[in-house]
Design a protein around this motif. Sequence first.
Motif, PDB file in Angstrom:
ATOM      1  N   ASN A 188       0.806  -1.227   0.000  1.00 41.05           N
ATOM      2  CA  ASN A 188       0.000   0.000   0.000  1.00 41.05           C
ATOM      3  C   ASN A 188       0.838   1.276   0.000  1.00 41.05           C
ATOM      4  OD1 ASN A 188      -2.740  -1.061   0.129  1.00 41.05           O
ATOM      5  ND2 ASN A 188      -2.140  -1.869   2.132  1.00 41.05           N
ATOM      6  N   ALA A 189       2.153   1.138  -0.209  1.00 40.07           N
ATOM      7  CA  ALA A 189       3.012   2.320  -0.270  1.00 40.07           C
ATOM      8  C   ALA A 189       2.990   2.912  -1.669  1.00 40.07           C
ATOM      9  CB  ALA A 189       4.429   1.949   0.142  1.00 40.07           C
ATOM     10  N   GLY A 190       3.656   4.048  -1.835  1.00 36.64           N
ATOM     11  CA  GLY A 190       3.670   4.728  -3.135  1.00 36.64           C
ATOM     12  C   GLY A 190       4.587   4.085  -4.150  1.00 36.64           C
ATOM     13  N   VAL A 191       5.483   3.191  -3.690  1.00 41.36           N
ATOM     14  CA  VAL A 191       6.405   2.469  -4.568  1.00 41.36           C
ATOM     15  C   VAL A 191       6.147   0.981  -4.401  1.00 41.36           C
ATOM     16  CG1 VAL A 191       8.833   1.975  -5.061  1.00 41.36           C
ATOM     17  CG2 VAL A 191       8.141   4.290  -4.424  1.00 41.36           C
ATOM     18  N   GLU A 192       6.168   0.233  -5.519  1.00 43.81           N
ATOM     19  CA  GLU A 192       5.855  -1.201  -5.495  1.00 43.81           C
ATOM     20  C   GLU A 192       6.793  -1.955  -4.552  1.00 43.81           C
ATOM     21  OE1 GLU A 192       5.386  -4.951  -8.641  1.00 43.81           O
ATOM     22  OE2 GLU A 192       5.867  -2.924  -9.346  1.00 43.81           O
ATOM     23  N   TRP A 193       6.203  -2.882  -3.769  1.00 42.83           N
ATOM     24  CA  TRP A 193       6.970  -3.648  -2.785  1.00 42.83           C
ATOM     25  C   TRP A 193       7.780  -4.737  -3.487  1.00 42.83           C
ATOM     26  CZ3 TRP A 193       8.384  -3.462   2.138  1.00 42.83           C
ATOM     27  CH2 TRP A 193       8.858  -4.621   2.751  1.00 42.83           C
ATOM     28  N   THR A 301       7.740  15.496   3.408  1.00 46.87           N
ATOM     29  CA  THR A 301       8.302  14.707   2.311  1.00 46.87           C
ATOM     30  C   THR A 301       7.201  14.157   1.419  1.00 46.87           C
ATOM     31  OG1 THR A 301      10.131  14.062   3.769  1.00 46.87           O
ATOM     32  CG2 THR A 301       9.832  12.789   1.753  1.00 46.87           C
ATOM     33  N   PHE A 302       6.106  13.694   2.035  1.00 45.64           N
ATOM     34  CA  PHE A 302       4.976  13.164   1.270  1.00 45.64           C
ATOM     35  C   PHE A 302       4.439  14.213   0.300  1.00 45.64           C
ATOM     36  CE2 PHE A 302       0.474  12.406   0.558  1.00 45.64           C
ATOM     37  CZ  PHE A 302       0.438  11.054   0.243  1.00 45.64           C
ATOM     38  N   LEU A 303       4.310  15.439   0.752  1.00 43.38           N
ATOM     39  CA  LEU A 303       3.782  16.509  -0.110  1.00 43.38           C
ATOM     40  C   LEU A 303       4.729  16.792  -1.271  1.00 43.38           C
ATOM     41  CD1 LEU A 303       2.411  18.953   2.620  1.00 43.38           C
ATOM     42  CD2 LEU A 303       1.117  17.348   1.201  1.00 43.38           C
ATOM     43  N   PHE A 304       6.028  16.766  -1.021  1.00 44.73           N
ATOM     44  CA  PHE A 304       6.993  17.002  -2.105  1.00 44.73           C
ATOM     45  C   PHE A 304       7.003  15.864  -3.116  1.00 44.73           C
ATOM     46  CE2 PHE A 304       9.102  20.146   0.758  1.00 44.73           C
ATOM     47  CZ  PHE A 304       9.137  21.206  -0.146  1.00 44.73           C
ATOM     48  N   GLN A 305       6.526  14.674  -2.721  1.00 47.61           N
ATOM     49  CA  GLN A 305       6.514  13.535  -3.634  1.00 47.61           C
ATOM     50  C   GLN A 305       5.588  13.752  -4.829  1.00 47.61           C
ATOM     51  OE1 GLN A 305       7.537   9.829  -0.596  1.00 47.61           O
ATOM     52  NE2 GLN A 305       5.471  10.037  -1.389  1.00 47.61           N
ATOM     53  N   TYR A 306       4.663  14.703  -4.739  1.00 48.74           N
ATOM     54  CA  TYR A 306       3.784  14.976  -5.865  1.00 48.74           C
ATOM     55  C   TYR A 306       4.561  15.498  -7.070  1.00 48.74           C
ATOM     56  CZ  TYR A 306      -0.546  14.178  -3.275  1.00 48.74           C
ATOM     57  OH  TYR A 306      -1.574  13.597  -2.580  1.00 48.74           O
ATOM     58  N   PHE A 307       5.807  15.934  -6.836  1.00 48.03           N
ATOM     59  CA  PHE A 307       6.633  16.410  -7.937  1.00 48.03           C
ATOM     60  C   PHE A 307       7.450  15.291  -8.571  1.00 48.03           C
ATOM     61  CE2 PHE A 307       6.017  20.044  -5.108  1.00 48.03           C
ATOM     62  CZ  PHE A 307       5.572  21.010  -6.002  1.00 48.03           C
ATOM     63  N   ASP A 308       7.322  14.064  -8.039  1.00 48.43           N
ATOM     64  CA  ASP A 308       8.049  12.908  -8.568  1.00 48.43           C
ATOM     65  C   ASP A 308       7.041  11.990  -9.273  1.00 48.43           C
ATOM     66  OD1 ASP A 308       9.569  10.685  -9.117  1.00 48.43           O
ATOM     67  OD2 ASP A 308      10.558  10.635  -7.162  1.00 48.43           O
ATOM     68  N   THR A 317       0.046   5.877   3.429  1.00 45.76           N
ATOM     69  CA  THR A 317       1.275   6.562   3.830  1.00 45.76           C
ATOM     70  C   THR A 317       0.961   7.927   4.427  1.00 45.76           C
ATOM     71  OG1 THR A 317       2.507   5.453   2.066  1.00 45.76           O
ATOM     72  CG2 THR A 317       3.525   7.396   3.039  1.00 45.76           C
ATOM     73  N   PHE A 318       0.013   8.612   3.810  1.00 47.82           N
ATOM     74  CA  PHE A 318      -0.352   9.956   4.284  1.00 47.82           C
ATOM     75  C   PHE A 318      -0.901   9.900   5.707  1.00 47.82           C
ATOM     76  CE2 PHE A 318      -3.496  13.411   4.706  1.00 47.82           C
ATOM     77  CZ  PHE A 318      -2.629  14.492   4.557  1.00 47.82           C
ATOM     78  N   VAL A 319      -1.759   8.905   5.986  1.00 45.79           N
ATOM     79  CA  VAL A 319      -2.339   8.770   7.327  1.00 45.79           C
ATOM     80  C   VAL A 319      -1.236   8.533   8.363  1.00 45.79           C
ATOM     81  CG1 VAL A 319      -3.776   7.312   8.799  1.00 45.79           C
ATOM     82  CG2 VAL A 319      -4.596   7.993   6.544  1.00 45.79           C
TER      83      VAL A 319
END
Length: 340
Positions: A188-193, A301-308, A317-319
Motif C-alpha cells: 500500500n506504499a507509493g512504490v511497489e513492494w 516529504t509526502f507533499l513534495f513527492q507529488y513532484f516525482d 502513507t499519508f495517514v
Amino acid sequence: MTFQTKRGPPRSKGESSGTGGQAWSGGRAAPPRPQRTGGRLTRRFALGVLFVALYVVLSAAGEVYAASYFQRADAFVALLVSFAAVCLTFNLLAGHERETARVAKSALLVFVSLNVVTAISWIGLFIGLKYTEPAIVVAFMVALGPAATVWLNALIRRQGVPPASDIVVSVTIAAVGSYMIWISATGNAGVEWGARSSFGIVLAIVAGLSLALTNILVKLLFDRGFSGRQVLAHRFYGTILLLLGLVDHSSIVLEISQHWLAIATIGLSTIIVPLLLFQEGIRRVEPFTVNMVLSTAPVITFLFQYFDSRIVPSPHTFVGNVLITAVAVGNVCLQYRRSA
C-alpha cells in the motif's frame, strides 16, 4: 562599609543590587532576573525549533529530488563528491574561527564515534531513498529517533530518567512506525513492494537509530565547548572513506561531467545548507526536542513527492505521516510551555 538607601534598611556592599544581592522595594525582593532568564530560554527554544523546522523543509525537498536522481545515476559518485565538498567547505569555515576547543582523549573518542554513525545514517538514508518511497524512509528514521533518543540521552549524557510524557510520545511514534511497516509489506506504499524495498526499509531503520545517536554525540561535543563549524568540519571523514570503498572509481570523472549540476543541487539542498540550519537548532534545544521536530518530516516529504512522477501518492502513507506529525507537534508545544 554600608550603604543607606531611601527605602529599606542599611545594607552592606556585598548586598548591593546587581551581582548576587537582593533588590529592595518595601523590604521585599523583586524577581526581575528569573523573568528575563525565562524569556531568553523561551526565545532560544523557539529559535532552535525554527532552525530545525527549516532544515526539515529544505532537506525534504532535496531528498525527493535525490531519490529521483538516484534512479538514473550512480548514487555513490554523487554522495562522494557532495560529502568531499561539504568536508572542505566546513574545514575552511572552521579555520577562520579564533577560538578552538582542545581535543581531549574523551572528545577524540566522541569524534570517532560520530564519524562512524554519521556514515551509517547518511549512506543508509540515501541508498534507502533509491529503493523505497521517500516518505516511508523518512518515517522510519523519525519513528525510531525519539524512542532511541530518550534512552541514549539518559545513558550517554547522564540526564536521568526521562519524563513520562517523553516515554509515552516515543512509544506512540514507534507504534506508528510499525504501522508504516505494514503499509509497505502489504503493497500500500507509493512504490511497489519487492526485495529492494525491503532492503531500503532495513537501511532506513539502521539510519534512524544512527541518526538518534548522531544527535546526542553532536550535543555532547557542544557541551564540551566545540562550535558547530568545528563539529561539521570533522564529522564526515568516515563517510568519505566508506564511499571511496563503495564507488566505481572509473566512473567518477564521467559522472561529474554529465551530472555536475544535479550533484551540486543535491549537495547544497540535502547536506550543506540543511546541516548549517540543523547545527544551529541542536545547539539551542535538547536532542529529544530536535527529534520531535524531525518527526514532522514524513508529511512534508509526502507533499513534495507529488513532484516525482514515479511515485503514486498513497493515502495509507499519508495517514501514517499525519499521525507521526500530530504527536510530534503536540509534544513540541508541550516542551515550549515547559521552557516558558
